[in-house]
Design a protein around this motif. Structure first.
Motif, PDB file in Angstrom:
ATOM      1  N   ILE A  57       0.810  -1.237   0.110  1.00 42.12           N
ATOM      2  CA  ILE A  57      -0.116   0.070  -0.103  1.00 42.12           C
ATOM      3  C   ILE A  57       0.961   1.203   0.014  1.00 42.12           C
ATOM      4  O   ILE A  57       0.738   2.129  -0.673  1.00 42.12           O
ATOM      5  CB  ILE A  57      -0.822  -0.075   1.075  1.00 42.12           C
ATOM      6  N   CYS A  58       1.916   1.108   0.832  1.00 44.92           N
ATOM      7  CA  CYS A  58       2.764   2.483   0.931  1.00 44.92           C
ATOM      8  C   CYS A  58       3.307   2.836  -0.512  1.00 44.92           C
ATOM      9  O   CYS A  58       3.653   3.711  -0.852  1.00 44.92           O
ATOM     10  CB  CYS A  58       3.674   2.229   1.934  1.00 44.92           C
ATOM     11  N   ILE A  59       3.998   1.651  -1.102  1.00 41.23           N
ATOM     12  CA  ILE A  59       4.704   1.896  -2.233  1.00 41.23           C
ATOM     13  C   ILE A  59       3.777   2.330  -3.480  1.00 41.23           C
ATOM     14  O   ILE A  59       3.936   3.251  -4.270  1.00 41.23           O
ATOM     15  CB  ILE A  59       5.438   0.396  -2.761  1.00 41.23           C
ATOM     16  N   THR A  60       2.571   1.751  -3.555  1.00 39.30           N
ATOM     17  CA  THR A  60       1.545   2.153  -4.491  1.00 39.30           C
ATOM     18  C   THR A  60       1.032   3.581  -4.310  1.00 39.30           C
ATOM     19  O   THR A  60       0.973   4.358  -5.022  1.00 39.30           O
ATOM     20  CB  THR A  60       0.352   1.124  -4.369  1.00 39.30           C
ATOM     21  N   LYS A  93      -5.410   5.859 -11.153  1.00 39.62           N
ATOM     22  CA  LYS A  93      -6.623   5.304 -11.197  1.00 39.62           C
ATOM     23  C   LYS A  93      -6.219   3.581 -10.807  1.00 39.62           C
ATOM     24  O   LYS A  93      -6.708   2.859  -9.931  1.00 39.62           O
ATOM     25  CB  LYS A  93      -7.496   5.327 -12.412  1.00 39.62           C
ATOM     26  N   LYS A  94      -5.017   3.278 -11.839  1.00 41.32           N
ATOM     27  CA  LYS A  94      -4.512   1.947 -11.489  1.00 41.32           C
ATOM     28  C   LYS A  94      -4.048   1.700 -10.092  1.00 41.32           C
ATOM     29  O   LYS A  94      -4.253   0.603  -9.289  1.00 41.32           O
ATOM     30  CB  LYS A  94      -3.275   1.490 -12.293  1.00 41.32           C
ATOM     31  N   CYS A  95      -3.256   2.569  -9.349  1.00 37.74           N
ATOM     32  CA  CYS A  95      -2.984   2.547  -8.078  1.00 37.74           C
ATOM     33  C   CYS A  95      -3.943   2.411  -7.126  1.00 37.74           C
ATOM     34  O   CYS A  95      -3.702   1.701  -6.070  1.00 37.74           O
ATOM     35  CB  CYS A  95      -2.116   3.785  -7.837  1.00 37.74           C
ATOM     36  N   THR A  96      -5.025   3.072  -7.363  1.00 38.21           N
ATOM     37  CA  THR A  96      -6.333   3.132  -6.467  1.00 38.21           C
ATOM     38  C   THR A  96      -6.823   1.500  -6.240  1.00 38.21           C
ATOM     39  O   THR A  96      -6.985   1.237  -5.236  1.00 38.21           O
ATOM     40  CB  THR A  96      -7.444   3.896  -6.799  1.00 38.21           C
ATOM     41  N   ILE A 137     -13.908   5.817  -3.640  1.00 37.58           N
ATOM     42  CA  ILE A 137     -14.185   7.362  -4.088  1.00 37.58           C
ATOM     43  C   ILE A 137     -13.143   7.972  -4.667  1.00 37.58           C
ATOM     44  O   ILE A 137     -13.516   8.715  -5.816  1.00 37.58           O
ATOM     45  CB  ILE A 137     -14.749   8.078  -2.837  1.00 37.58           C
ATOM     46  N   ILE A 138     -12.099   7.854  -4.524  1.00 34.49           N
ATOM     47  CA  ILE A 138     -10.857   8.544  -5.168  1.00 34.49           C
ATOM     48  C   ILE A 138     -10.865   8.088  -6.662  1.00 34.49           C
ATOM     49  O   ILE A 138     -10.796   8.925  -7.622  1.00 34.49           O
ATOM     50  CB  ILE A 138      -9.632   8.432  -4.486  1.00 34.49           C
ATOM     51  N   ALA A 139     -11.077   6.724  -6.697  1.00 35.89           N
ATOM     52  CA  ALA A 139     -10.985   6.104  -8.203  1.00 35.89           C
ATOM     53  C   ALA A 139     -12.284   6.679  -8.965  1.00 35.89           C
ATOM     54  O   ALA A 139     -11.988   6.998 -10.102  1.00 35.89           O
ATOM     55  CB  ALA A 139     -11.086   4.601  -7.979  1.00 35.89           C
TER      56      ALA A 139
END
Length: 155
Positions: A57-60, A93-96, A137-139
């Motif tokens: 999660i931190c890296i993404t 979006k891919k990171c989310t 929601i962010i996505a």
């Protein structure tokens, strides 16, 4: 300095501070948690899958912050409706979705681990579900921001 440049600079500073906090979590807090767990319960490796999810999660999240920083740079240069900003939004979006995947893996692990140990994992699981909701929601916001840029680029 105009208002737009000032606001993007403010957002860049905030993103930098958030990135610094994520780096501190990865360098200081997570290894300390692993060290304390190893001292308290030698031979028990049940924390390690959660650490893998936390590092993922931190890296993404760091990659997404970097792309947001680049997006703000494009906005400052009056290049908001470009292919580069569309690519940045796509990576965000891919990171989310990747963060949602890691949170889901952690929830599944917590549920399975609680089943075998008899612990109550309702609190951490509900926090994970709230994290999935916030990330979703962010996505959705990123998807809404992508549509006008695609329309401008296609016309």
């Amino acid at each position: 300095m105009n208002v737009q440049r000032g606001s993007t600079t403010f957002l860049k500073v905030i993103i930098f501070l958030i990135g610094f906090a994520v780096l501190a979590v990865c360098i200081v807090l997570l290894p300390e948690a692993a060290r304390r767990d190893a001292i308290e319960r030698p031979g028990d490796y049940s924390l390690y899958p959660l650490l893998v999810c936390a590092y993922g999660i931190c890296i993404t999240f760091s990659v997404a912050l970097y792309r947001v920083f680049k997006l703000l740079t494009y906005i400052e240069k009056k290049n908001a409706f470009s292919e580069l900003s569309l690519q940045s939004l796509e990576v965000i979006k891919k990171c989310t979705f990747t963060v949602i995947f890691f949170i889901f893996l952690a929830i599944v692990y917590l549920r399975v681990h609680a089943q075998y140990t008899g612990d109550d994992a309702a609190g951490p699981i509900s926090l994970g579900l709230m994290g999935i909701l916030a990330t979703s929601i962010i996505a959705a916001i990123v998807d809404v921001l992508q549509k006008p840029i695609k329309n401008v680029l296609n016309s």
